[in-house]
Design an enzyme around this catalytic site. Structure first.
Site, short mmCIF file in Angstrom:
data_model
loop_
_atom_site.label_atom_id
_atom_site.label_comp_id
_atom_site.label_asym_id
_atom_site.label_seq_id
_atom_site.Cartn_x
_atom_site.Cartn_y
_atom_site.Cartn_z
N ASP A 166 0.88 -1.17 0.00
CA ASP A 166 0.00 0.00 0.00
C ASP A 166 0.92 1.21 0.00
O ASP A 166 1.26 1.75 1.05
CB ASP A 166 -0.92 -0.03 1.23
CG ASP A 166 -1.88 1.14 1.27
OD1 ASP A 166 -2.01 1.83 0.24
OD2 ASP A 166 -2.50 1.37 2.32
N CYS A 219 -4.30 4.91 -2.52
CA CYS A 219 -5.56 5.64 -2.36
C CYS A 219 -5.53 6.84 -3.28
O CYS A 219 -5.86 7.96 -2.90
CB CYS A 219 -5.80 6.04 -0.91
SG CYS A 219 -4.50 7.05 -0.15
#
Length: 266
Positions: A166, A219
């Site tokens: 991530d 994100c």
């Protein structure tokens, strides 16, 4: 704005307006200890109303009483955690059971906790070790076990069934949670982020066991941080194949997220 429009096409304007609105308050249900329906009923008793979130089965969106959450019994006893539904979906997308997983850029550990709750054997790692300082206590509260490794203690020979990256990114899919991000992002900063993302993927792939998977997530809604990075990784590493790419759009239900899964060609 040109990169935003290149990435989203005719959806760019709608996404920009969506990013001006308040983000949803979403819970991750700790399915190692309870179910969404059971914990929703317990929260309702304490005046916290929720509804199922369409983005992920483990997610509940709070519709009433969010200020009561911190002192509620389900929260205090680790039955729920605050986590965006799209972030939860990254963990839920990992296929298989009881896998050995390395969360390579664990940060605060939200995805590591989600993966552990799903029954995986999770090791958390982050270049910034301080970001993981609360993770052991959070794991105890959730009733799960997570191994924590630093860059100094993670063996270069350690391999895992799944390595999740991530990666640091612009956060453009979650700018409504951190509005300053859209003002401080420059082209130079964006170029630096994409370079870091490439470096992380190249480092992390060394820890994938034969037959395992490498998962890349951001994100971000920007193509230069998402699809372009997936394509660049395969171009640099022809032994790897991208088996899946998924975009989750900014919406009333979740932030914008992207994830790609890679497998090594035999």
């Amino acid at each position: 704005m040109p990169e935003f429009e290149r990435s989203l096409g005719d959806r760019a304007e709608a996404a920009a307006h969506q990013l001006q609105n308040r983000a949803p308050i979403t819970l991750r249900v700790n399915v190692a200890r309870t179910t969404p329906s059971d914990v929703a009923a317990e929260l309702a008793i304490e005046g916290i109303e929720t509804q199922p979130n369409p983005v992920c089965d483990t997610a509940l969106t709070i519709t009433e009483g969010p200020r009561k959450l911190r002192n509620s019994q389900p929260y205090l006893h680790g039955m729920v955690e605050l986590q965006d539904a799209a972030s939860q979906a990254i963990a839920s997308n990992v296929q298989g059971s009881s896998l050995k997983v390395l969360d390579y850029c664990a940060g605060g550990g939200g995805k590591a906790l989600a993966l552990a709750a799903l029954g995986h054997q999770v090791t958390a790692h982050d270049l910034n070790v301080a970001r993981m300082s609360d993770l052991p206590d959070r794991a105890v509260r959730a009733g799960v076990q997570i191994m924590v490794e630093t860059p100094d203690t993670l063996s270069p020979d350690a391999v895992f069934d799944v390595v999740l990256c991530d990666a640091p990114c612009s956060g453009s899919g979650a700018w409504r949670r951190s509005p300053a991000g859209k003002w401080t992002l420059t082209q130079d900063a964006l170029s630096g982020l994409t370079k870091t993302q490439d470096e992380i993927l190249d480092q992390a792939q060394q820890h994938v066991a034969p037959g395992g998977q490498l998962v890349f997530a951001t994100c971000s809604v920007l193509r230069c941080e998402n699809e372009d990075r997936a394509d660049a990784f395969v171009a640099r590493n022809p032994a790897w194949n991208c088996t899946d790419q998924t975009r989750i759009s900014v919406s009333d239900a979740s932030d914008g997220f992207f994830h790609a899964t890679f497998s090594k060609l035999v």
